[in-house]
Design an enzyme around this catalytic site. Structure first.
Site, PDB file in Angstrom:
ATOM      1  N   MET A   1     103.024  -3.194  42.473  1.00 38.80           N
ATOM      2  CA  MET A   1     104.395  -3.711  42.046  1.00 38.80           C
ATOM      3  C   MET A   1     105.585  -2.938  42.521  1.00 38.80           C
ATOM      4  O   MET A   1     106.655  -3.322  42.104  1.00 38.80           O
ATOM      5  CB  MET A   1     104.348  -3.526  40.341  1.00 38.80           C
ATOM      6  CG  MET A   1     103.272  -4.578  39.643  1.00 38.80           C
ATOM      7  SD  MET A   1     103.206  -4.321  38.049  1.00 38.80           S
ATOM      8  CE  MET A   1     104.991  -4.961  37.486  1.00 38.80           C
ATOM      9  N   GLN A  62     111.561   6.542  34.306  1.00 39.06           N
ATOM     10  CA  GLN A  62     110.298   6.947  34.516  1.00 39.06           C
ATOM     11  C   GLN A  62     110.476   8.003  35.646  1.00 39.06           C
ATOM     12  O   GLN A  62     111.048   7.796  36.441  1.00 39.06           O
ATOM     13  CB  GLN A  62     109.122   5.997  34.693  1.00 39.06           C
ATOM     14  CG  GLN A  62     107.767   6.581  35.091  1.00 39.06           C
ATOM     15  CD  GLN A  62     106.706   5.382  35.239  1.00 39.06           C
ATOM     16  OE1 GLN A  62     106.592   5.020  36.414  1.00 39.06           O
ATOM     17  NE2 GLN A  62     106.212   4.811  34.174  1.00 39.06           N
ATOM     18  N   CYS A  92      99.691   6.153  38.453  1.00 34.37           N
ATOM     19  CA  CYS A  92      99.756   5.590  40.087  1.00 34.37           C
ATOM     20  C   CYS A  92      98.514   5.991  40.774  1.00 34.37           C
ATOM     21  O   CYS A  92      98.403   7.126  41.051  1.00 34.37           O
ATOM     22  CB  CYS A  92     101.084   6.075  40.415  1.00 34.37           C
ATOM     23  SG  CYS A  92     101.286   5.305  42.085  1.00 34.37           S
ATOM     24  N   LYS A 133     102.011   7.902  30.673  1.00 31.65           N
ATOM     25  CA  LYS A 133     101.124   7.016  30.978  1.00 31.65           C
ATOM     26  C   LYS A 133     100.080   7.464  31.894  1.00 31.65           C
ATOM     27  O   LYS A 133     100.372   8.172  32.715  1.00 31.65           O
ATOM     28  CB  LYS A 133     101.715   5.594  31.889  1.00 31.65           C
ATOM     29  CG  LYS A 133     100.850   4.645  32.075  1.00 31.65           C
ATOM     30  CD  LYS A 133     101.331   3.632  32.879  1.00 31.65           C
ATOM     31  CE  LYS A 133     100.350   2.223  33.248  1.00 31.65           C
ATOM     32  NZ  LYS A 133     100.856   1.340  34.055  1.00 31.65           N
ATOM     33  N   ASN A 193      97.049  -1.063  28.195  1.00 35.35           N
ATOM     34  CA  ASN A 193      97.477  -1.689  29.239  1.00 35.35           C
ATOM     35  C   ASN A 193      96.210  -1.963  30.338  1.00 35.35           C
ATOM     36  O   ASN A 193      95.457  -1.527  30.283  1.00 35.35           O
ATOM     37  CB  ASN A 193      98.493  -0.717  30.053  1.00 35.35           C
ATOM     38  CG  ASN A 193      98.813  -0.889  31.332  1.00 35.35           C
ATOM     39  OD1 ASN A 193      98.637  -0.486  32.474  1.00 35.35           O
ATOM     40  ND2 ASN A 193      99.796  -2.040  31.471  1.00 35.35           N
ATOM     41  N   GLY A 194      96.440  -3.034  31.183  1.00 37.01           N
ATOM     42  CA  GLY A 194      95.590  -3.389  32.201  1.00 37.01           C
ATOM     43  C   GLY A 194      95.096  -4.809  31.941  1.00 37.01           C
ATOM     44  O   GLY A 194      94.426  -5.095  31.037  1.00 37.01           O
ATOM     45  N   GLY A 217     102.228  -5.434  32.844  1.00 38.26           N
ATOM     46  CA  GLY A 217     102.547  -5.074  34.217  1.00 38.26           C
ATOM     47  C   GLY A 217     102.642  -6.380  35.126  1.00 38.26           C
ATOM     48  O   GLY A 217     103.520  -7.103  35.054  1.00 38.26           O
ATOM     49  N   ARG A 218     101.556  -6.413  35.825  1.00 40.68           N
ATOM     50  CA  ARG A 218     101.239  -7.538  36.561  1.00 40.68           C
ATOM     51  C   ARG A 218     101.281  -8.712  36.115  1.00 40.68           C
ATOM     52  O   ARG A 218     101.918  -9.766  36.390  1.00 40.68           O
ATOM     53  CB  ARG A 218     100.118  -7.248  37.645  1.00 40.68           C
ATOM     54  CG  ARG A 218      99.989  -6.030  38.342  1.00 40.68           C
ATOM     55  CD  ARG A 218      98.509  -5.984  39.116  1.00 40.68           C
ATOM     56  NE  ARG A 218      97.838  -5.661  37.879  1.00 40.68           N
ATOM     57  CZ  ARG A 218      96.481  -5.920  38.078  1.00 40.68           C
ATOM     58  NH1 ARG A 218      96.030  -6.615  39.002  1.00 40.68           N
ATOM     59  NH2 ARG A 218      95.376  -5.697  36.883  1.00 40.68           N
TER      60      ARG A 218
END
Length: 341
Positions: A1, A62, A92, A133, A193-194, A217-218
Site C-alpha cells: 500500500m 506513524q 511491515c 502495530k 487486522n488482516g 488496510g487493503r
C-alpha cells in the site's frame, strides 16, 4: 500500500461515515532527527487544528525504526509539530525495510521492541498516546504473545495485530484466532487486522479474535465504502448494496484530480493502477477494467477508460447462509474502529 495511502486517500476514504481514525504511511527513522518538512510530507494534516481530515477524522502519525534514541528524538519532533498520537510500525514485512532493521524485523526479539516503545513513551510522556502495530511473529508465532506483552509493558496504549507472521506476508488465511490469544492476555485494547475485505470478514475477525475493533488496510482500497458498510450495519442491521463500479470510478477520478496538481501524469496513472490492483481481486468489473487499462500510460485516456460504458457483473464473493443469518443478529453488531493505513 506504500504510495497510495496519503492525505488525498485519507480525505476520500473518510468522506463517508465509518472511520474513527486513520494512520499515515510510516516516517522512516534511522539515526537522526528528521526535519519538519518530512513530517509534513507524510502528514499534511499536522497543519490543521486537531490533525484531522476534512471530515474531521483524526490522523495518527506513524514512525518506523529500531534505534531507541533516534525514535525518541523524532517523537519529540512530532510532538512539537502537533502530532496527536504516535503509532510504531513493527509489522511491515517488506524485505528492504527488514534488511535495514525496521518493521517486522524487531519481532525476532521482544526486548528490542520493548526498548523502542519505551523510548518513544518516555519522550512524549502522557502528552499523547503511543500505540503499536505488530504481526504474529517473524518466521513463526512463538514470540507473538511476548512481543504483545512487551509493547504493553513499555507503555503502548493500544495494539494493532495483523493476523499473520512476516514470512506469511499477505497469503491467506489470516489467523484471527491467534489475535484472540493475545487479546485475552493484554489489558490494553487490541485491534484485529488482516484480510477484512467484507462485512462477513469483519464479523469473522471480531468473533474469532474477540476484539471490539478492527483496522482496515487493503480492504478499504478494494472497497472504498467498506467502513461505511460496517458502520451502517452496526447502527441499523441493514446491508448496504454492493459498491457499484460508478462509485469506485468516481473515487479514482477524484483521486487523480487531487494528485495531478503536484505529480507527473504518468505517476498518477501508476498510482491509479496500484489502487485498482487492490480492487480487482474482489470485484469482477474492476478486474475487467484493470485488464483493459493496464497498458495505458496517458492519464486522460486512462480516466476516459474508467468512465466508459461497461456491464457491471458485481462482487466476486457472496456470503453463505450461515453468515447471512449471523449478520442479521443484533448481538453480533458492536463497534468498529476502522482505521485505514
Amino acid at each position: 500500500m506504500e504510495g497510495v495511502i496519503d492525505a488525498h486517500t485519507r480525505d476520500l476514504l473518510t468522506r463517508d461515515a465509518g472511520f474513527d481514525w486513520t494512520v499515515t504511511e510510516f516516517v522512516r527513522v534511522v539515526d537522526a532527527r528528521l526535519p519538519p518538512r518530512v513530517f509534513y510530507k507524510h502528514c499534511p494534516e499536522l497543519a490543521t487544528e486537531g490533525v484531522i481530515t476534512r471530515n474531521r477524522i483524526p490522523v495518527h502519525l506513524q514512525l518506523l525504526g529500531s534505534d531507541p534514541d533516534a525514535l525518541a528524538a523524532n517523537a519529540r519532533q512530532a510532538l512539537r509539530l502537533g502530532a496527536i498520537s504516535l503509532d510504531l510500525n513493527f509489522g511491515c514485512p517488506a524485505k528492504l525495510v527488514n534488511r535495514h532493521d525496521g518493521g517486522a524485523s524487531l519481532l525476532r526479539d521482544p526486548r528490542r521492541l520493548e526498548r523502542a516503545v519505551d523510548a518513544v513513551h518516555r519522550a512524549v510522556g502522557d502528552s499523547i498516546p503511543v500505540t503499536a502495530k505488530i504481526r504474529l511473529g517473524f518466521s513463526d508465532r512463538r514470540r507473538a504473545l511476548d512481543c504483545a506483552l512487551a509493547a504493553e509493558a513499555a507503555g503502548a496504549t493500544q495494539l494493532v495485530v495483523h493476523a499473520r507472521t512476516r514470512d506469511e506476508g499477505y497469503r491467506p488465511p489470516a489467523h484471527w484466532e491467534w489475535i484472540g490469544r493475545i487479546n485475552q492476555r493484554l489489558r490494553i485494547p487490541v485491534v484485529a487486522n488482516g484480510d477484512i475485505w467484507s462485512l462477513e470478514d469483519y464479523w469473522k475477525a471480531r468473533t474469532l479474535s474477540g476484539c471490539r475493533d478492527v483496522m482496515l488496510g487493503r480492504g478499504a482500497l478494494a472497497d472504498p465504502r467498506l467502513a461505511l458498510r460496517i458502520r451502517h450495519w452496526q447502527r441499523t442491521g441493514e446491508r448496504l448494496p454492493a459498491t457499484s463500479w460508478t462509485e469506485r470510478a468516481d473515487i479514482l477520478t477524484s483521486y487523480a484530480a487531487m494528485q495531478r496538481t503536484t505529480l507527473p501524469a504518468k505517476v498518477v496513472v501508476s498510482l491509479l493502477k496500484q489502487w485498482m490492483n487492490h480492487m480487482k481481486a474482489r470485484d469482477r468489473e474492476a478486474a475487467s477494467r484493470f485488464q483493459a487499462l493496464r497498458r495505458i500510460t496517458d492519464l486522460d485516456e486512462f480516466l476516459a477508460g474508467l468512465g466508459a460504458q461497461h456491464p457491471e457483473p458485481g462482487p466476486v464473493t457472496t456470503p453463505d447462509a450461515t453468515l447471512r443469518q449471523n449478520l442479521a443478529s443484533p448481538k453480533h453488531r458492536g463497534e468498529a474502529v476502522a482505521a485505514a493505513q
